[in-house]
Write a protein that holds these residues in place. Sequence first.
Motif, PDB file in Angstrom:
ATOM      1  N   GLY A 148      18.237  24.413   5.278  1.00 55.58           N
ATOM      2  CA  GLY A 148      19.798  24.175   5.542  1.00 55.58           C
ATOM      3  C   GLY A 148      20.816  24.674   4.308  1.00 55.58           C
ATOM      4  N   ILE A 149      20.031  23.973   3.350  1.00 58.16           N
ATOM      5  CA  ILE A 149      20.612  24.049   2.042  1.00 58.16           C
ATOM      6  C   ILE A 149      20.639  25.634   1.519  1.00 58.16           C
ATOM      7  CG2 ILE A 149      20.727  23.409  -0.479  1.00 58.16           C
ATOM      8  CD1 ILE A 149      19.649  20.594   0.523  1.00 58.16           C
ATOM      9  N   ASP A 150      19.614  26.104   1.728  1.00 62.39           N
ATOM     10  CA  ASP A 150      19.481  27.489   1.380  1.00 62.39           C
ATOM     11  C   ASP A 150      20.268  28.644   2.235  1.00 62.39           C
ATOM     12  OD1 ASP A 150      17.682  27.107  -0.529  1.00 62.39           O
ATOM     13  OD2 ASP A 150      15.581  27.583   0.537  1.00 62.39           O
ATOM     14  N   GLY A 151      20.623  28.171   3.453  1.00 61.61           N
ATOM     15  CA  GLY A 151      21.456  29.001   4.350  1.00 61.61           C
ATOM     16  C   GLY A 151      22.996  28.793   3.946  1.00 61.61           C
ATOM     17  N   LEU A 152      23.260  27.367   3.423  1.00 64.49           N
ATOM     18  CA  LEU A 152      24.611  27.364   2.895  1.00 64.49           C
ATOM     19  C   LEU A 152      24.920  27.998   1.544  1.00 64.49           C
ATOM     20  CD1 LEU A 152      27.375  25.663   3.157  1.00 64.49           C
ATOM     21  CD2 LEU A 152      26.084  23.608   1.980  1.00 64.49           C
ATOM     22  N   ILE A 153      23.908  27.943   0.877  1.00 67.75           N
ATOM     23  CA  ILE A 153      24.088  28.777  -0.540  1.00 67.75           C
ATOM     24  C   ILE A 153      24.081  30.253  -0.084  1.00 67.75           C
ATOM     25  CG2 ILE A 153      22.792  29.525  -2.743  1.00 67.75           C
ATOM     26  CD1 ILE A 153      21.568  26.895  -2.558  1.00 67.75           C
ATOM     27  N   ALA A 154      23.546  30.719   0.881  1.00 69.66           N
ATOM     28  CA  ALA A 154      23.540  32.223   1.151  1.00 69.66           C
ATOM     29  C   ALA A 154      25.006  32.432   1.746  1.00 69.66           C
ATOM     30  CB  ALA A 154      22.459  32.600   2.097  1.00 69.66           C
ATOM     31  N   LEU A 155      25.644  31.558   2.531  1.00 73.03           N
ATOM     32  CA  LEU A 155      27.025  31.855   3.101  1.00 73.03           C
ATOM     33  C   LEU A 155      27.839  31.897   2.219  1.00 73.03           C
ATOM     34  CD1 LEU A 155      26.653  29.714   6.253  1.00 73.03           C
ATOM     35  CD2 LEU A 155      26.647  32.223   6.264  1.00 73.03           C
ATOM     36  N   LEU A 156      28.052  30.732   1.163  1.00 69.95           N
ATOM     37  CA  LEU A 156      28.845  30.899   0.002  1.00 69.95           C
ATOM     38  C   LEU A 156      28.948  31.997  -0.706  1.00 69.95           C
ATOM     39  CD1 LEU A 156      28.991  26.877  -0.722  1.00 69.95           C
ATOM     40  CD2 LEU A 156      30.440  28.072   0.607  1.00 69.95           C
ATOM     41  N   ALA A 157      27.726  32.317  -1.101  1.00 67.07           N
ATOM     42  CA  ALA A 157      27.470  33.575  -2.020  1.00 67.07           C
ATOM     43  C   ALA A 157      28.211  34.862  -1.344  1.00 67.07           C
ATOM     44  CB  ALA A 157      25.932  33.936  -2.273  1.00 67.07           C
ATOM     45  N   LYS A 158      28.554  35.193  -0.096  1.00 59.60           N
ATOM     46  CA  LYS A 158      29.192  36.097   0.482  1.00 59.60           C
ATOM     47  C   LYS A 158      30.724  35.826   0.302  1.00 59.60           C
ATOM     48  CE  LYS A 158      26.006  36.433   4.308  1.00 59.60           C
ATOM     49  NZ  LYS A 158      25.673  36.554   5.786  1.00 59.60           N
ATOM     50  N   LEU A 159      31.275  34.851  -0.318  1.00 57.91           N
ATOM     51  CA  LEU A 159      32.623  34.798  -0.521  1.00 57.91           C
ATOM     52  C   LEU A 159      33.065  35.535  -1.879  1.00 57.91           C
ATOM     53  CD1 LEU A 159      33.242  31.263   0.302  1.00 57.91           C
ATOM     54  CD2 LEU A 159      33.758  32.909   1.478  1.00 57.91           C
ATOM     55  N   PRO A 160      34.086  36.247  -1.799  1.00 55.67           N
ATOM     56  CA  PRO A 160      34.701  36.829  -2.869  1.00 55.67           C
ATOM     57  C   PRO A 160      34.852  35.925  -4.321  1.00 55.67           C
ATOM     58  CG  PRO A 160      36.104  37.115  -1.197  1.00 55.67           C
ATOM     59  CD  PRO A 160      35.207  35.982  -0.779  1.00 55.67           C
ATOM     60  N   GLY A 161      34.256  36.447  -5.467  1.00 52.80           N
ATOM     61  CA  GLY A 161      34.201  35.577  -6.505  1.00 52.80           C
ATOM     62  C   GLY A 161      32.993  34.753  -6.727  1.00 52.80           C
TER      63      GLY A 161
END
Length: 207
Positions: free
Chosen positions: A15-28
């Motif tokens: 779940g933590i890896d998935g959260l990291i992957a989602l946040l990494a898609k945000l601009p900046g």
Amino acid sequence: MAINPLPPGAGTAIGIDGLIALLAKLPGLGPRSARRAVLQLIKKRESLMQPLARALAEVADSIRICSTCGNVDVQDPCAICRDPKRDAGLICVVEDVSDLWALDRAGLFRGRYHVLGGTLSALDGIGPDDLNIGPLVDRVRKGDIREVILALNATVDGQTTAHYITDRLGALNVDVTALAHGLPVGGELDYLDDGTLAAAMKARRKF
């Protein structure tokens, strides 16, 4: 309170890896910045992560696209379109909602807005029907509009879009102006400081 490190292979790590992957898609935010953000959220679960999760859920359920101007709000029409203190005779045309927020944050325009949702781009296959241009023409035709301000990015696609809109509004009794001094060629509104935006708005010219 110290956070115990997760053991290798722990179930919650997925779940933590998935959260990291989602946040990494945000601009900046890249993978490294996303990891730092997630660690901060974990360390402040009660004061930051849980309120953030609730806020995201509430906004996801209540978000609306303004049927008048294309702004994002929790009501339709949006707060700007419903504000009686704003000059309904002025429409500022922007490419995206982020540009609207940038201009309104600076507090230098007290009219209404219109979000196109992008710019014309032959390379990307984006034509007039893919943008919010038709509704803009309808607003000018139906409303008592004195001036349309083209606050588009100073890029090739932005200027192409500005010329197209000017042509579409040519038969209507409305002044069409564009941002002038202070807006650098190739610059994007969302990245400019308030002083630069103010200079560009005050020195707008007929397009």
